[in-house]
Design an enzyme around this catalytic site. Structure first.
Site, PDB file in Angstrom:
ATOM      1  N   CYS A  83       0.856  -1.188   0.000  1.00  0.00           N
ATOM      2  CA  CYS A  83       0.000   0.000   0.000  1.00  0.00           C
ATOM      3  C   CYS A  83       0.891   1.238   0.000  1.00  0.00           C
ATOM      4  CB  CYS A  83      -0.884  -0.020   1.244  1.00  0.00           C
ATOM      5  SG  CYS A  83      -1.906   1.458   1.420  1.00  0.00           S
ATOM      6  N   CYS A 198      -1.047   3.233  -6.583  1.00  0.00           N
ATOM      7  CA  CYS A 198      -1.978   2.704  -5.579  1.00  0.00           C
ATOM      8  C   CYS A 198      -2.207   1.265  -6.007  1.00  0.00           C
ATOM      9  CB  CYS A 198      -3.294   3.477  -5.584  1.00  0.00           C
ATOM     10  SG  CYS A 198      -4.599   2.678  -4.619  1.00  0.00           S
TER      11      CYS A 198
HETATM   12  N1  DGL Z   1      -4.065   0.443  -1.987  1.00  0.00           N
HETATM   13  C1  DGL Z   1      -3.652   1.638  -1.347  1.00  0.00           C
HETATM   14  C2  DGL Z   1      -2.385   2.213  -1.979  1.00  0.00           C
HETATM   15  O1  DGL Z   1      -1.608   1.512  -2.566  1.00  0.00           O
HETATM   16  C3  DGL Z   1      -4.622   2.728  -1.039  1.00  0.00           C
HETATM   17  C4  DGL Z   1      -6.090   2.630  -1.113  1.00  0.00           C
HETATM   18  C5  DGL Z   1      -6.807   3.518  -0.098  1.00  0.00           C
HETATM   19  O2  DGL Z   1      -6.918   3.077   1.034  1.00  0.00           O
HETATM   20  O3  DGL Z   1      -7.213   4.638  -0.413  1.00  0.00           O
HETATM   21  O4  DGL Z   1      -2.140   3.381  -1.884  1.00  0.00           O
END
Ligand code: DGL
Length: 270
Positions: A83, A198
């Protein structure tokens, strides 16, 4: 679900993969190919999702608290923070607070994008959190100062990706509103690379390709993260993946039916 203890399954500690939601599955699928002998625990902080709009101090505290518990419960070999929004904020604090644990991080792939672009116009598509991070600005300054980098912070795309992957309807028009600002034209040159910063977004890469006003490279860092994880997990001669081990943990304790089904599709008990 109750968390099965790992000991005695194949004698090896598992890999813990963490995201705010289901985006980290895009990294999990690559990591499993490269680390087939380890069990995987997928942790989604769905009770905190989405991370993009969180105030920084509160989110760091939340992530540190969660890891206190996760490390004590699961005793993993390494943790992959799949993330960008979490790692660009709390990566250093996690390493400081848990110095004996190895954290493999996810950061916007700005360096490879700067190396590959031919037009010099690069966009970074991310959550509003990742876009405003000092970490992200530093990456641009260190590795892409010769490029024109546009940061595009999308408030809704992670949520749309969750809906999309669960099979719910997401309209082309809504997606285009989010990705449209990535496309720049300057003095005859056009954006040629969009960094998917993301981990949720690669799930929609095919839709992005279809809707893009012109073809670009959509840079997905999942494989590079998986390679880094492989380097950090010791190879054990003859080890085999423990049968039916991999599982998902949701901080809400209550993922909906579509999410459970998705997890099953990824071979994770939920
Ligand atoms: N999957 C997460 C990232 O790589 C973020 C998604 C979220 O919680 O807004 O930033």
């Amino acid at each position: 679900m109750a968390n099965p203890k790992f000991e005695g399954v194949n004698g090896l500690k598992p890999v813990l993969m963490f995201d705010s939601g289901i985006g980290g599955l895009t990294v999990l699928r690559e990591a499993r190919v490269l680390i087939p002998e380890r069990g995987f625990i997928y942790v989604a902080d769905d009770a905190g999702f989405p991370y993009g709009g969180w105030e920084e101090e509160a989110l760091t505290a939340r992530i540190l608290d969660l890891f206190e518990n996760l490390l004590a419960t699961h005793d993993p070999e390494i943790c992959v923070i799949a993330c960008n929004t979490a790692f660009t904020l709390a990566g250093a604090a996690l390493r400081e607070k848990f110095p004996h644990m190895t954290f493999v991080g996810t950061v916007p792939a700005i360096k490879p994008a700067a190396e590959r672009t031919r037009s010099g116009l690069v966009s970074v598509l991310a959550t509003p959190g990742t876009v405003k991070r000092a970490y992200t600005r530093d990456l641009i300054q260190s590795f892409a100062s010769q490029c024109h980098v546009r940061l595009v912070g999308s408030p809704d795309l992670a949520r749309m990706a969750e809906s999309y992957i669960r099979g719910e309807t997401v309209t082309d028009a809504d997606i285009l509103t989010e990705i449209g600002p990535c496309f720049m034209e300057r003095e005859g040159a056009k954006t040629d690379i969009v960094v998917l910063a993301c981990t949720h977004y690669p799930f929609m890469a095919n839709v992005f390709r279809r809707l893009a006003p012109w073809p670009v490279d959509w840079l997905d860092p999942a494989e590079a993260i998986a390679r880094q994880a492989r380097r950090k997990v010791p190879l054990v001669e003859g080890a085999e993946h423990p049968d039916s081990y991999d599982f998902a943990v949701f901080t809400s304790g209550n993922p909906d039916f579509a999410t459970r089904r998705l997890m099953q599709g990824f071979g994770l008990k939920a």
